[in-house]
Design a protein around this motif. Structure first.
Motif, mmCIF file in Angstrom:
data_model
loop_
_atom_site.group_PDB
_atom_site.id
_atom_site.type_symbol
_atom_site.label_atom_id
_atom_site.label_comp_id
_atom_site.label_asym_id
_atom_site.label_seq_id
_atom_site.Cartn_x
_atom_site.Cartn_y
_atom_site.Cartn_z
ATOM 1 N N VAL A 139 14.156 5.752 0.503
ATOM 2 C CA VAL A 139 13.347 6.401 1.552
ATOM 3 C C VAL A 139 13.520 7.915 1.499
ATOM 4 C CG1 VAL A 139 12.997 6.597 4.044
ATOM 5 C CG2 VAL A 139 13.460 4.359 3.015
ATOM 6 N N LYS A 140 14.731 8.359 1.133
ATOM 7 C CA LYS A 140 14.983 9.798 1.081
ATOM 8 C C LYS A 140 14.116 10.477 0.022
ATOM 9 C CE LYS A 140 19.101 11.088 2.006
ATOM 10 N NZ LYS A 140 20.565 11.361 1.947
ATOM 11 N N TYR A 164 20.555 0.337 4.290
ATOM 12 C CA TYR A 164 19.177 -0.112 4.136
ATOM 13 C C TYR A 164 18.383 0.146 5.418
ATOM 14 C CZ TYR A 164 20.799 -2.483 -0.065
ATOM 15 O OH TYR A 164 21.326 -2.755 -1.296
ATOM 16 N N VAL A 165 17.106 0.356 5.225
ATOM 17 C CA VAL A 165 16.163 0.463 6.334
ATOM 18 C C VAL A 165 15.266 -0.771 6.268
ATOM 19 C CG1 VAL A 165 14.355 1.852 7.414
ATOM 20 C CG2 VAL A 165 16.181 2.971 6.128
ATOM 21 N N THR A 166 15.147 -1.476 7.381
ATOM 22 C CA THR A 166 14.379 -2.727 7.378
ATOM 23 C C THR A 166 13.320 -2.701 8.472
ATOM 24 O OG1 THR A 166 15.930 -3.813 8.882
ATOM 25 C CG2 THR A 166 16.343 -4.039 6.503
ATOM 26 N N GLY A 167 12.338 -3.590 8.318
ATOM 27 C CA GLY A 167 11.282 -3.757 9.308
ATOM 28 C C GLY A 167 10.602 -5.095 9.096
ATOM 29 N N THR A 199 0.822 -1.224 0.000
ATOM 30 C CA THR A 199 0.000 0.000 0.000
ATOM 31 C C THR A 199 0.852 1.270 0.000
ATOM 32 O OG1 THR A 199 -0.121 -0.105 2.426
ATOM 33 C CG2 THR A 199 -1.906 -1.141 1.176
ATOM 34 N N ARG A 200 2.154 1.128 0.238
ATOM 35 C CA ARG A 200 3.054 2.288 0.218
ATOM 36 C C ARG A 200 4.255 1.985 -0.670
ATOM 37 N NH1 ARG A 200 2.744 6.126 4.127
ATOM 38 N NH2 ARG A 200 4.220 7.153 2.726
ATOM 39 N N PRO A 201 4.036 1.889 -1.996
ATOM 40 C CA PRO A 201 5.151 1.532 -2.890
ATOM 41 C C PRO A 201 6.268 2.565 -2.911
ATOM 42 C CG PRO A 201 3.226 2.267 -4.150
ATOM 43 C CD PRO A 201 2.783 2.132 -2.731
ATOM 44 N N LEU A 202 5.978 3.815 -2.530
ATOM 45 C CA LEU A 202 7.020 4.835 -2.497
ATOM 46 C C LEU A 202 7.810 4.801 -1.198
ATOM 47 C CD1 LEU A 202 5.082 7.855 -4.069
ATOM 48 C CD2 LEU A 202 6.614 6.233 -5.201
ATOM 49 N N LEU A 203 7.370 3.965 -0.261
ATOM 50 C CA LEU A 203 8.046 3.857 1.027
ATOM 51 C C LEU A 203 8.771 2.523 1.171
ATOM 52 C CD1 LEU A 203 8.539 5.202 3.783
ATOM 53 C CD2 LEU A 203 6.409 4.159 4.573
ATOM 54 N N TYR A 204 8.091 1.443 0.746
ATOM 55 C CA TYR A 204 8.681 0.104 0.851
ATOM 56 C C TYR A 204 9.163 -0.336 -0.523
ATOM 57 C CZ TYR A 204 6.197 0.146 5.300
ATOM 58 O OH TYR A 204 5.735 0.477 6.541
ATOM 59 N N GLN A 205 10.467 -0.453 -0.651
ATOM 60 C CA GLN A 205 11.054 -0.822 -1.936
ATOM 61 C C GLN A 205 10.849 -2.307 -2.233
ATOM 62 O OE1 GLN A 205 15.226 0.116 -2.122
ATOM 63 N NE2 GLN A 205 15.269 0.132 -4.361
ATOM 64 N N ASN A 206 10.902 -3.116 -1.195
ATOM 65 C CA ASN A 206 10.738 -4.554 -1.384
ATOM 66 C C ASN A 206 10.080 -5.144 -0.139
ATOM 67 O OD1 ASN A 206 12.158 -7.491 -0.928
ATOM 68 N ND2 ASN A 206 11.669 -7.103 -3.079
ATOM 69 N N ILE A 207 9.076 -6.014 -0.353
ATOM 70 C CA ILE A 207 8.418 -6.718 0.756
ATOM 71 C C ILE A 207 8.372 -8.202 0.379
ATOM 72 C CG2 ILE A 207 6.371 -6.886 2.213
ATOM 73 C CD1 ILE A 207 5.572 -4.118 1.284
ATOM 74 N N ARG A 208 8.792 -9.044 1.295
ATOM 75 C CA ARG A 208 8.744 -10.478 1.018
ATOM 76 C C ARG A 208 8.387 -11.231 2.293
ATOM 77 N NH1 ARG A 208 14.464 -9.223 0.495
ATOM 78 N NH2 ARG A 208 15.691 -10.224 2.164
#
Length: 558
Positions: free
Chosen positions: A292-293, A267-270, A243-252
């Motif tokens: 993210v920037k 990298y920023v991870t969560g 839902t936030r493609p401009l915030l999360y570059q990759n989700i798996r």
């Protein structure tokens, strides 16, 4: 020239400079704070928006768990291999994360012992048949077991685990109370890693019968059908909805124990755990700091634009204040110069008149020659005073539209020649020429036109060096316009002053303009031309001369 100190006027621009410096500092500080706020906000969103991604991604699973599974109970245990196959097909089509379904066709009996099942007192539940369905299940492997084969079915872990829960639930059941839906759902459902087992839920009356069957053998020897479906799930088939493609570059999707070895400060991870049967897996979020920037800047730039707009408004206000101060200062100087020069203009002829009068009064006798001389002096100085007052009065009347434009027919050749005669008589060294083309008569206000000619002629003489006091007037009829050109060989006007010469009280500073001018001549000419419905323009080259062009409407009908 009067200095600012002499006039008592002060232009204190230090306050404006201080104001601009202050708002500039505040603007820069605001940009800094806005960027930090944007950075902090996006970092917080990186953490908080994970829940929304999880919610959207897990929606099909929740729909399957809370809406599709309960549909099994609608069949009241009377599913067979054919109807179960159709039901499973809809599930496999609608929920891709369901990889395989095992169907247990079971039966509850009021007997002491069930060979292929579980027993408690006279309550027995056994397996009549086992079938498996799925896109990867071969057609010849659908049937796993049937009661008619006369052998035990050993691979029944799903059945055994849920049958034990059912027996324990029936044993502890309080028939005086109606079980809640949560109690029923939790006891007829078994959730394990990547697997959900579901028994169809019997009616309350049927549950009471199950309770009785534990302790006694009923005369009716009832038999009830129970359907068990075991769903094997594949978490990798969950469709992730970013839902936030401009915030999360990759989700798996990764195991809950996944710990990346290549994690770095770039990298920023969560992460956030999946619910239910997928609890051993998590959504893993990763974005490069440069990625993210970009989102930080996309959030920051509109704020910066608003701050810049506000800063621009404040700078504009400061500029307008500065401009008004500057204009007021110039107007003050012009008015001061005007009063000074006007006083001088009045004082000179008054002084001359006073001196002449004292000489006449104190002289014991006056010769005829002296009488004519003093008479001429008094007459000329009185004319100067009268002309100056008339010019001021006419200027005021024209500005206030207090006079009317007369319309008389004049002979242009005679009109120009009379102007030449007056000025040549006054200035014998004045070389005055003219040419007339296209018309002979002109309907206009002769007094106003005469004032126009006199002012421009006086300027041409005054601002020309000795031996160059020349003026050529041309008058031509072009279409329905009369075009007058006044061309001299004077000192010219600097290009930087062209836009100022028609302003009231404005005087160009040069050696010809130290005395005897109040800055009204050309301003008066412009007002005259505008009042007569025409326009005036000027072209000039320094040390070469100046040409004034006047265009007036030609209407020769009285």
């Amino acid at each position: 020239m009067v200095s600012e100190k002499d006039t008592g006027y002060r232009k204190n621009f230090s306050l404006i400079v201080t104001f601009i410096v202050l708002i500039s500092v505040v603007f820069i500080l605001s940009l800094f704070l806005a960027f930090n706020y944007s950075k902090k906000n996006i970092e917080n969103e990186f953490v908080s928006a994970k829940a929304n991604v999880l919610e959207e991604s897990i929606k099909p699973y929740n729909d399957f768990f809370f809406n599709k599974l309960p549909e099994i109970s609608y069949y009241n245990g009377f599913l067979d291999s054919a109807t179960a196959s159709k039901f499973v097909d809809t599930i496999l089509l609608q929920y891709p994360f369901v990889s395989k379904v095992v169907f247990y066709d079971t039966e509850v009996r009021n007997i002491k012992y069930e060979e292929n099942g579980m027993n408690l007192g006279h309550f027995s539940i056994g397996i009549k048949g086992v079938y498996q369905f799925g896109s990867l299940v071969p057609k010849d492997s659908v049937k796993l077991f049937t009661e008619s084969e006369g052998r035990n079915y050993a691979e029944a872990e799903d059945f055994n685990a849920l049958a034990v829960k059912l027996i324990n639930f029936v044993q502890k059941l309080d028939t005086a109370k109606v079980p809640s839906q949560d109690q029923l759902f939790s006891n007829f459902t078994n959730i394990r890693s990547n697997k959900i087992d579901y028994f169809n839920i019997p009616s309350p009356e049927q549950l009471k019968t199950y309770k009785r069957m534990v302790s006694e053998k009923l005369d009716s020897q009832p038999v009830y059908q129970q359907d068990l479906l075991s769903f094997q799930l594949d978490p990798s088939k969950i469709k992730i909805r970013n839902t936030r493609p401009l915030l999360y570059q990759n989700i798996r999707i990764e195991p809950i124990t996944y710990d990346p070895l290549d994690a770095s400060s770039e990298y920023v991870t969560g992460e956030i755990a999946l619910p239910g049967a997928f609890s051993e897996f998590k959504l893993y979020f990763i974005s490069s700091r440069s990625f993210v920037k970009k989102e930080i800047f996309s959030y920051f730039l509109p704020i910066a634009a608003l701050l810049l707009l506000f800063y621009g408004v404040l700078v504009l206000v400061a500029f307008l204040i500065y401009r008004n101060l500057n204009i007021n200062h110039k107007m003050f100087k012009l008015q001061y110069d005007f009063l000074t020069n006007l006083t001088h203009e009045f004082k000179t002829p008054v002084s001359v008149i006073k001196i002449a009068g004292n000489n006449i009064k104190s002289a014991p006798s006056i010769s005829e020659r002296e009488q004519k001389l003093y008479g001429k002096i008094l007459d000329e100085e009185a004319d100067k005073l009268n002309g100056l007052m008339n010019k001021l009065l006419a200027f005021t009347q024209i500005e206030n539209k207090a006079i009317t434009l007369n319309r008389d027919e004049i002979n242009m050749a005679e009109f120009i020649e009379s102007t030449i005669d007056v000025h040549c008589l006054k200035h014998p060294d004045f070389d005055f020429t003219y040419e007339l083309d296209g018309f002979k008569t002109f309907v206009t206000d002769p007094v106003l036109l005469g004032s126009l000619f006199d002012n421009l002629a006086e300027n041409a003489y005054k601002y020309s060096p000795v031996n160059h006091k020349k003026l050529h007037i041309s008058a031509r009829l072009i279409k329905d316009r009369v075009v007058f050109r006044f061309k001299d060989a004077g000192i010219g006007i600097p290009s930087s002053e062209i836009n100022n010469i028609f302003k009231k009280f404005y005087r160009i500073q040069n050696r010809y303009n130290q005395n005897g001018s109040v800055g009204l001549g050309l301003a008066f000419c412009k007002e005259l031309v505008n009042f007569m419905g025409g326009e005036i323009t000027v072209k000039s080259v320094v040390d070469k001369g100046t040409e004034f062009k006047i265009v007036l409407p030609y209407n020769n009908e009285l």
